[in-house]
Design a protein around this motif. Structure first.
Motif, PDB file in Angstrom:
ATOM      1  N   ILE A 157       0.878  -1.167   0.000  1.00  0.00           N
ATOM      2  CA  ILE A 157       0.000   0.000   0.000  1.00  0.00           C
ATOM      3  C   ILE A 157       0.916   1.217   0.000  1.00  0.00           C
ATOM      4  O   ILE A 157       1.681   1.436   0.939  1.00  0.00           O
ATOM      5  CB  ILE A 157      -0.951   0.002   1.208  1.00  0.00           C
ATOM      6  CG1 ILE A 157      -1.844  -1.244   1.147  1.00  0.00           C
ATOM      7  CG2 ILE A 157      -1.800   1.273   1.221  1.00  0.00           C
ATOM      8  CD1 ILE A 157      -2.819  -1.381   2.301  1.00  0.00           C
ATOM      9  N   CYS A 158       0.882   1.976  -1.100  1.00  0.00           N
ATOM     10  CA  CYS A 158       1.853   3.029  -1.350  1.00  0.00           C
ATOM     11  C   CYS A 158       1.212   4.403  -1.365  1.00  0.00           C
ATOM     12  O   CYS A 158       0.123   4.590  -1.920  1.00  0.00           O
ATOM     13  CB  CYS A 158       2.536   2.763  -2.699  1.00  0.00           C
ATOM     14  SG  CYS A 158       3.837   3.934  -3.143  1.00  0.00           S
ATOM     15  N   ASP A 159       1.891   5.356  -0.766  1.00  0.00           N
ATOM     16  CA  ASP A 159       1.408   6.729  -0.819  1.00  0.00           C
ATOM     17  C   ASP A 159       1.599   7.276  -2.236  1.00  0.00           C
ATOM     18  O   ASP A 159       2.434   6.786  -2.995  1.00  0.00           O
ATOM     19  CB  ASP A 159       2.149   7.593   0.199  1.00  0.00           C
ATOM     20  CG  ASP A 159       1.325   8.802   0.603  1.00  0.00           C
ATOM     21  OD1 ASP A 159       0.168   8.621   1.020  1.00  0.00           O
ATOM     22  OD2 ASP A 159       1.833   9.935   0.503  1.00  0.00           O
ATOM     23  N   LYS A 160       0.815   8.276  -2.580  1.00  0.00           N
ATOM     24  CA  LYS A 160       0.912   8.861  -3.915  1.00  0.00           C
ATOM     25  C   LYS A 160       1.905  10.034  -3.912  1.00  0.00           C
ATOM     26  O   LYS A 160       2.213  10.567  -2.845  1.00  0.00           O
ATOM     27  CB  LYS A 160      -0.468   9.292  -4.414  1.00  0.00           C
ATOM     28  CG  LYS A 160      -1.082  10.451  -3.599  1.00  0.00           C
ATOM     29  CD  LYS A 160      -0.617  11.803  -4.065  1.00  0.00           C
ATOM     30  CE  LYS A 160      -0.399  12.749  -2.924  1.00  0.00           C
ATOM     31  NZ  LYS A 160       0.391  13.944  -3.257  1.00  0.00           N
ATOM     32  N   PRO A 161       2.412  10.481  -5.090  1.00  0.00           N
ATOM     33  CA  PRO A 161       2.327   9.794  -6.367  1.00  0.00           C
ATOM     34  C   PRO A 161       3.134   8.507  -6.320  1.00  0.00           C
ATOM     35  O   PRO A 161       4.049   8.375  -5.517  1.00  0.00           O
ATOM     36  CB  PRO A 161       2.913  10.800  -7.362  1.00  0.00           C
ATOM     37  CG  PRO A 161       3.794  11.679  -6.553  1.00  0.00           C
ATOM     38  CD  PRO A 161       3.163  11.752  -5.202  1.00  0.00           C
ATOM     39  N   MET A 162       2.805   7.577  -7.193  1.00  0.00           N
ATOM     40  CA  MET A 162       3.320   6.220  -7.042  1.00  0.00           C
ATOM     41  C   MET A 162       4.836   6.144  -7.158  1.00  0.00           C
ATOM     42  O   MET A 162       5.481   5.386  -6.426  1.00  0.00           O
ATOM     43  CB  MET A 162       2.659   5.315  -8.079  1.00  0.00           C
ATOM     44  CG  MET A 162       2.979   3.841  -7.892  1.00  0.00           C
ATOM     45  SD  MET A 162       1.947   2.792  -8.917  1.00  0.00           S
ATOM     46  CE  MET A 162       2.633   3.062 -10.558  1.00  0.00           C
ATOM     47  N   THR A 163       5.399   6.914  -8.087  1.00  0.00           N
ATOM     48  CA  THR A 163       6.837   6.849  -8.326  1.00  0.00           C
ATOM     49  C   THR A 163       7.382   8.247  -8.601  1.00  0.00           C
ATOM     50  O   THR A 163       6.661   9.239  -8.560  1.00  0.00           O
ATOM     51  CB  THR A 163       7.157   5.930  -9.523  1.00  0.00           C
ATOM     52  OG1 THR A 163       6.420   6.374 -10.670  1.00  0.00           O
ATOM     53  CG2 THR A 163       6.810   4.486  -9.225  1.00  0.00           C
ATOM     54  N   PHE A 164       8.657   8.304  -8.930  1.00  0.00           N
ATOM     55  CA  PHE A 164       9.329   9.567  -9.216  1.00  0.00           C
ATOM     56  C   PHE A 164       9.013  10.071 -10.613  1.00  0.00           C
ATOM     57  O   PHE A 164       8.888  11.261 -10.847  1.00  0.00           O
ATOM     58  CB  PHE A 164      10.843   9.378  -9.049  1.00  0.00           C
ATOM     59  CG  PHE A 164      11.643  10.636  -9.194  1.00  0.00           C
ATOM     60  CD1 PHE A 164      11.640  11.607  -8.202  1.00  0.00           C
ATOM     61  CD2 PHE A 164      12.427  10.847 -10.326  1.00  0.00           C
ATOM     62  CE1 PHE A 164      12.392  12.772  -8.332  1.00  0.00           C
ATOM     63  CE2 PHE A 164      13.180  12.002 -10.457  1.00  0.00           C
ATOM     64  CZ  PHE A 164      13.166  12.963  -9.457  1.00  0.00           C
TER      65      PHE A 164
END
Length: 386
Positions: A101-108
């Motif tokens: 479960i990842c915080d946004k934004p997903m990636t760089f």
């Protein structure tokens, strides 16, 4: 639950752990709270985590937890660190077989998002992205009403997120959040647009389901010396012919988290505001405005919206509850995976890896449009949810 980030002084790490535990369906048992092993161990007791499971890196946590018996190891990790670290952590966790479960934004950037999508698709893990505003009951009410055709054909989607906390150059002081969010090396190519405009874009997509076609964007940095945008507006063309606007500001004095969504259809319109989240206004020409409230048991709520409520009508329910609804839906799929059952991976109630890719495309194309004098840039992506 295992967490990466959330060290002493963290805001979003605390939000994740409180939201995850709201329904008593999980327990935080491990964390890489800081890249400094001593700081991680000092943080652990503030979360009720034994120091023996406070790790100095996410790699150490994944390695140690993987060695534990299946009934003792963590079932999922929450990523609550700055943007530039998300990809490496998420990829390693997915490859190790842990739900994420990842915080946004997903990636760089978009390249990382597309690479992570392939990693997730090649696994059987649950991957959720915390665009938490999609968890508000009245937002889910709006989504189901629009899906049922109550607003007719969608003509316009207006979304704005207005803040004022960066009206001064606070990043020069001891302000951890401002420091990394205004740093291109940690935040990415966009400032306000990468931080809060992604929420505004995502919410319009979530509620209406309309697919974007192209975007024209103008970004502005008003605070002298700041390296990323602190204000911007984008115009979006949707594939059904609708027009959308996304405006984001972090320099509007006195504004806190004024996030607002309006949708116009051929049969009616609706409006929702995050600072009054338990109400939604629906209007139709020639009729009095209707104010829908978060009122479980009243017969006025759609099934998904009512299932997203935890309190009786009249008791305010807000940010933590909305965040928790993302976790609750992800937990349902984590339980299905653990039981060996199949589960939906694309059209989920919670935002997922596909939404993450679309969000990164939105950021990248808005920046590209701005750099080319607001030229129209394509915004459709094969990974977009329909």
């Amino acid at each position: 639950m295992g967490i990466v980030g959330g060290g002493l002084g963290s805001f979003i790490g605390r939000v994740h752990t409180m939201a995850a535990g709201l329904d008593h369906r999980c327990t935080l048992v491990a964390g890489a709270f800081s890249s400094d092993p001593e700081k991680s161990k000092k943080t652990a007791p503030t979360y009720g985590v034994d120091e023996s499971r406070a790790y100095g890196s996410f790699e150490a946590m994944l390695d140690a937890e993987s060695r534990l018996p299946e009934e003792d190891r963590i079932d999922f990790i929450s990523i609550t660190t700055p943007n530039h670290t998300h990809y490496e952590i998420a990829k390693a966790a997915v490859e190790a077989g842990f739900n994420v479960i990842c915080d946004k934004p997903m990636t760089f950037d978009l390249a990382q998002a597309e690479a992570l999508l392939k990693t997730v698709e090649n696994s059987d893990v649950v991957f959720a992205l915390t665009h938490n505003y999609t968890g508000y009951p009245m937002i889910r009410q709006a989504r189901e009403m629009i899906q049922a055709g109550e607003l007719g054909t969608i003509n316009a989607i207006r979304s704005q997120y207005i803040q004022g906390w960066l009206a001064e150059r606070v990043e020069d002081g001891d302000h951890k959040q401002a420091s990394w969010r205004t740093d291109p090396a940690k935040s990415g190519a966009a400032g306000a647009f990468g931080d809060i405009a992604t929420h505004a874009f995502n919410l319009g997509r979530y509620v209406t389901g309309e697919l974007p076609e192209s975007v024209s964007c103008h970004l502005k940095t008003f605070v002298e010396g700041r390296r990323l945008d602190d204000y911007g507006t984008a115009v979006i063309r949707y594939q059904n012919g609708a027009l959308g606007t996304v405006t984001a500001s972090q320099i509007s004095h006195g504004r806190e988290n004024d996030f607002e969504l309006e949708v116009d259809g051929t049969l009616g319109s609706l409006k929702w505001r995050q600072e009054s989240p338990n109400e939604m206004v629906v209007r139709r020409n020639g009729q009095p405005a209707q104010i829908y409230t978060r009122a479980p048991g009243s017969g006025t709520m759609t099934p998904l919206a009512e299932a997203s409520c935890r309190l009786p009508a009249g008791h305010p329910e807000g940010f933590y509850g909305a965040f928790s609804n993302i976790y609750a839906a992800a937990f349902d799929d984590i339980a299905r995976r653990a039981a060996g059952e199949s589960f939906e991976r694309r059209d989920t109630v919670y935002p997922n890896v596909y939404d993450g890719v679309e969000g990164m495309l939105f950021i990248e194309q808005c920046v590209a449009s701005h750099q080319q004098n607001s030229a129209w840039m394509p915004l459709s992506h094969p990974a977009a949810r329909r």
